[in-house]
Design an enzyme around this catalytic site. Sequence first.
Site, PDB file in Angstrom:
ATOM      1  N   GLU A 130       0.859  -1.207  -0.031  1.00  0.00           N
ATOM      2  CA  GLU A 130      -0.031   0.100  -0.018  1.00  0.00           C
ATOM      3  C   GLU A 130       1.025   1.170   0.110  1.00  0.00           C
ATOM      4  OE1 GLU A 130      -3.526   1.925   2.296  1.00  0.00           O
ATOM      5  OE2 GLU A 130      -1.979   0.983   3.824  1.00  0.00           O
ATOM      6  N   GLU A 166     -11.217   2.878   6.245  1.00  0.00           N
ATOM      7  CA  GLU A 166     -10.165   3.175   7.125  1.00  0.00           C
ATOM      8  C   GLU A 166     -10.205   4.754   7.361  1.00  0.00           C
ATOM      9  OE1 GLU A 166      -5.710   1.592   7.284  1.00  0.00           O
ATOM     10  OE2 GLU A 166      -6.263   3.040   5.743  1.00  0.00           O
TER      11      GLU A 166
END
Length: 263
Positions: free
Chosen positions: A143, A240
């Site tokens: 990521e 998130e």
Amino acid sequence: MPVFAANLTMMFTELPFPDRFSAAADQGFQWVEFLFPYDFAPEALARALERNGLRQALFNLPPGDWAAGERGLACLPGREKEFDDAVEKAVPYAKALNCPRLHVMAGNRPPAVPDAVPEQTYLASIRRAAQRLADEGLELCLEPINHYSMPGYFLRTQEQAAACIETLGLPNVRLQFDFFHCQMEQGNVSGRLRRFFPLVGHCQLAGVPERHEPDQGELHYPCLFALLDELGYQGVVGCEYIPAGDTAKGLSWARAHGLTPRR
């Protein structure tokens, strides 16, 4: 229509962590994710999932000394044994939680070393971890994280992550496409999602720039959700984000996209 996973590290923080599972299920989530499970026994977390009819989408490998500012070990020369130990620590959690993928944090770029050193260290670490996780049938996600949220972080752009994935050529190394980080670091989120979609293993969202609910800020998420449908995305989208207030009251955006409370 995307399926959403509640990030229990950031959401429902009005409650102790063990109680967040039932809170997420009550709001209609069928999937959860979180950053780090290592303060709890894997069996206890597995029971919390089963008791609430939830599935685990993702969690992170141990990141090193988080309190001291470390944000992963993969790019750090001299920390290879510690990194490999972190992989081994995560495996029993993934098996107990029946979690299909893990995110590996790259770490902060070490100072006073040539750029080639952390790059080579990172690729070698990802290769070892991916090969180990392949033995367990698990994916490893990379990521990119924007430099505003994590100054000095090694992996910052979708292009950099994609180049690593393509260099390694391992089928279980996938791109974790976080819309928030992409917009903060680069922009052109929809264009980059189209370009790199064949590499995507997991997606995450948050409002930009404050990282609150996705209906707050400059990104138009209905457009991105429609694009995920167009591209045929079969995974879940991790929420998130840091709720601006009460988590449940802030879920009106998700209600508009199919999330239905259990009670």
